[in-house]
Write a protein that holds these residues in place. Structure first.
Motif, PDB file in Angstrom:
ATOM      1  N   GLU A 308       0.845  -1.198   0.000  1.00 12.07           N
ATOM      2  CA  GLU A 308       0.000   0.000   0.000  1.00 12.07           C
ATOM      3  C   GLU A 308       0.880   1.247   0.000  1.00 12.07           C
ATOM      4  O   GLU A 308       0.556   2.247  -0.658  1.00 12.07           O
ATOM      5  CB  GLU A 308      -0.921  -0.005   1.215  1.00 12.07           C
ATOM      6  CG  GLU A 308      -2.011  -1.066   1.187  1.00 12.07           C
ATOM      7  CD  GLU A 308      -3.101  -0.780   0.171  1.00 12.07           C
ATOM      8  OE1 GLU A 308      -3.366   0.412  -0.120  1.00 12.07           O
ATOM      9  OE2 GLU A 308      -3.700  -1.741  -0.351  1.00 12.07           O
ATOM     10  N   GLY A 309       2.004   1.190   0.719  1.00 12.92           N
ATOM     11  CA  GLY A 309       2.930   2.316   0.696  1.00 12.92           C
ATOM     12  C   GLY A 309       3.504   2.560  -0.683  1.00 12.92           C
ATOM     13  O   GLY A 309       3.626   3.699  -1.132  1.00 12.92           O
ATOM     14  N   ILE A 310       3.857   1.476  -1.365  1.00 16.78           N
ATOM     15  CA  ILE A 310       4.382   1.607  -2.725  1.00 16.78           C
ATOM     16  C   ILE A 310       3.340   2.213  -3.650  1.00 16.78           C
ATOM     17  O   ILE A 310       3.635   3.140  -4.427  1.00 16.78           O
ATOM     18  CB  ILE A 310       4.862   0.241  -3.249  1.00 16.78           C
ATOM     19  CG1 ILE A 310       6.157  -0.182  -2.547  1.00 16.78           C
ATOM     20  CG2 ILE A 310       5.080   0.289  -4.767  1.00 16.78           C
ATOM     21  CD1 ILE A 310       6.624  -1.577  -2.889  1.00 16.78           C
ATOM     22  N   GLU A 311       2.117   1.716  -3.603  1.00 13.83           N
ATOM     23  CA  GLU A 311       1.076   2.255  -4.492  1.00 13.83           C
ATOM     24  C   GLU A 311       0.781   3.720  -4.192  1.00 13.83           C
ATOM     25  O   GLU A 311       0.465   4.494  -5.108  1.00 13.83           O
ATOM     26  CB  GLU A 311      -0.187   1.409  -4.381  1.00 13.83           C
ATOM     27  CG  GLU A 311      -0.063   0.064  -5.072  1.00 13.83           C
ATOM     28  CD  GLU A 311      -1.396  -0.572  -5.395  1.00 13.83           C
ATOM     29  OE1 GLU A 311      -1.642  -0.867  -6.573  1.00 13.83           O
ATOM     30  OE2 GLU A 311      -2.208  -0.759  -4.451  1.00 13.83           O
ATOM     31  N   SER A 312       0.888   4.110  -2.928  1.00 10.46           N
ATOM     32  CA  SER A 312       0.664   5.521  -2.622  1.00 10.46           C
ATOM     33  C   SER A 312       1.818   6.381  -3.134  1.00 10.46           C
ATOM     34  O   SER A 312       1.600   7.480  -3.656  1.00 10.46           O
ATOM     35  CB  SER A 312       0.463   5.715  -1.113  1.00 10.46           C
ATOM     36  OG  SER A 312       1.656   5.494  -0.389  1.00 10.46           O
ATOM     37  N   ALA A 313       3.039   5.884  -3.021  1.00  8.46           N
ATOM     38  CA  ALA A 313       4.184   6.633  -3.558  1.00  8.46           C
ATOM     39  C   ALA A 313       4.112   6.750  -5.072  1.00  8.46           C
ATOM     40  O   ALA A 313       4.566   7.744  -5.655  1.00  8.46           O
ATOM     41  CB  ALA A 313       5.492   5.961  -3.132  1.00  8.46           C
ATOM     42  N   MET A 314       3.561   5.750  -5.720  1.00  6.23           N
ATOM     43  CA  MET A 314       3.384   5.775  -7.168  1.00  6.23           C
ATOM     44  C   MET A 314       2.353   6.810  -7.596  1.00  6.23           C
ATOM     45  O   MET A 314       2.372   7.302  -8.726  1.00  6.23           O
ATOM     46  CB  MET A 314       2.927   4.406  -7.673  1.00  6.23           C
ATOM     47  CG  MET A 314       3.922   3.288  -7.488  1.00  6.23           C
ATOM     48  SD  MET A 314       3.195   1.667  -7.872  1.00  6.23           S
ATOM     49  CE  MET A 314       2.943   1.824  -9.657  1.00  6.23           C
ATOM     50  N   GLY A 315       1.401   7.105  -6.710  1.00  4.79           N
ATOM     51  CA  GLY A 315       0.289   7.980  -7.049  1.00  4.79           C
ATOM     52  C   GLY A 315      -0.958   7.215  -7.422  1.00  4.79           C
ATOM     53  O   GLY A 315      -1.958   7.806  -7.831  1.00  4.79           O
ATOM     54  N   VAL A 316      -0.923   5.885  -7.279  1.00  4.56           N
ATOM     55  CA  VAL A 316      -2.101   5.058  -7.566  1.00  4.56           C
ATOM     56  C   VAL A 316      -3.169   5.291  -6.508  1.00  4.56           C
ATOM     57  O   VAL A 316      -4.366   5.273  -6.797  1.00  4.56           O
ATOM     58  CB  VAL A 316      -1.708   3.565  -7.622  1.00  4.56           C
ATOM     59  CG1 VAL A 316      -2.936   2.678  -7.786  1.00  4.56           C
ATOM     60  CG2 VAL A 316      -0.722   3.331  -8.752  1.00  4.56           C
ATOM     61  N   LYS A 317      -2.731   5.498  -5.269  1.00  2.00           N
ATOM     62  CA  LYS A 317      -3.636   5.741  -4.149  1.00  2.00           C
ATOM     63  C   LYS A 317      -3.229   6.994  -3.416  1.00  2.00           C
ATOM     64  O   LYS A 317      -2.140   7.540  -3.643  1.00  2.00           O
ATOM     65  CB  LYS A 317      -3.638   4.529  -3.200  1.00  2.00           C
ATOM     66  CG  LYS A 317      -4.173   3.264  -3.857  1.00  2.00           C
ATOM     67  CD  LYS A 317      -4.220   2.087  -2.897  1.00  2.00           C
ATOM     68  CE  LYS A 317      -4.790   0.858  -3.590  1.00  2.00           C
ATOM     69  NZ  LYS A 317      -4.824  -0.328  -2.691  1.00  2.00           N
TER      70      LYS A 317
END
Length: 322
Positions: A308-317
């Motif tokens: 979830e941290g990775i997806e948030s850093a990506m801008g997905v979430k």
């Protein structure tokens, strides 16, 4: 104990360093002695340069105004893709296994368990992964929405790679630092700032502990219980993170098992905006079992937290909710 480090403020570099120039806004919910330099009070140039908190010459903190919409974040309909960097120029953690061969996406060995786990976990979310430990392949980062430093340590980058990473972050890229990413680039201040103004000092033996969920509003923590068991080395940090949004801490009893522990407020995961990019960070992930199917208390929480941290850093979430 629930942290006082709940939210940060953005620091904006100013060309004029007059004592009256206000460079930071008041932090919501901040208290005195909360590890943020001035306890959330407005910070003037003179205060920034006289306190013990380093200035990294960039906009940093939890204010989205520090983010640059310059093309390196994920956009709707785009292939989700991350770059995993695990080059070690010092001691190599067991979860990284044998050093990888040259080039992009070289064959993995059975003991490269963290790299294999990252690829598998990402695939479950439709995220493509390229991985390498070859400085010659540390390039074209604009093809990825996040760069993951997976236990990469010491002088893991050369001058060219440092510039590549810096330009990528400034363009709105996501950076994720996991475990011994905190033992890297000690002599590069920009990287220390990217880690939240923090870096590794020491740790005790790998041991059981209790993780406290400090901020349950962020996507990387919203599913976690208030406390949960995990096993790690529990990194002690010097400098201590500043102007960040602390997500997780280890409890006081676990922290104080080593002399350099941080006691009541011992962060193990946090996030921030930094120099135009997004930075999500955790010191967790030492134990090999955290990356395999071997039983380990809290391993499913760890996996979900990281992804979830990775997806948030990506801008997905949504990123770094305070």
């Amino acid at each position: 104990m629930r942290s006082l480090l709940r939210s940060g403020v953005a620091l904006v570099a100013a060309a004029a360093l007059g004592a009256g120039i206000v460079l930071a806004g008041t932090a919501a919910g901040a208290d005195k002695d909360n590890g943020k330099g001035l306890g959330g009070q407005p910070a003037t140039a003179s205060q920034i340069y006289l306190d013990e908190i380093k200035d990294y010459g960039v906009c940093r903190g939890t204010d989205p105004e520090c983010y640059h919409e310059w093309g390196n974040g994920w956009t709707e309909g785009e292939q989700k893709r991350i770059f995993v960097w695990s080059r070690t120029a010092g001691p190599r953690h067991a979860h990284l296994g044998t050093a990888l061969g040259p080039g992009l996406n070289p064959p993995l060995n059975d003991n490269n368990v963290a790299q294999k786990a990252m690829i598998a976990w990402a695939a479950e979310r439709g995220i493509a992964v390229d991985y390498t430990e070859d400085l010659g392949s540390f390039s074209r980062l604009n093809n990825y929405q996040a760069v993951v430093f997976l236990g990469s340590n010491r002088d893991t980058l050369d001058d060219t790679a440092q510039t590549t990473l810096m330009q990528y972050v400034r363009g709105g890229g996501g950076f994720v630092g996991i475990h011994n990413a905190f033992g890297a680039e000690y002599h590069w201040p920009y990287y220390e700032g990217l880690l939240g103004g923090a870096n590794f000092y020491n740790h005790g033996p790998n041991r059981d502990g209790t993780v406290e969920t400090i901020n349950n509003r962020d996507v990387s923590t919203s599913f976690l219980p208030e406390t949960w068991a995990f096993k790690d080395e529990w990194y002690n940090l010097i400098p201590y993170p500043s102007f960040v949004n602390v997500l997780l801490e280890v409890d006081q009893a676990t922290s104080e098992a080593t002399p350099a522990g941080h006691g009541e407020s011992h962060p193990v995961s946090w996030c921030q905006y930094y120099d135009g990019g997004r930075s999500w960070l955790t010191t967790l992930g030492h134990d090999v079992a955290a990356w395999t199917d071997a039983p380990l208390a809290g391993d499913e929480f760890f996996k979900e937290h990281v992804m979830e941290g990775i997806e948030s850093a990506m801008g997905v979430k949504q990123f770094c909710t305070v």
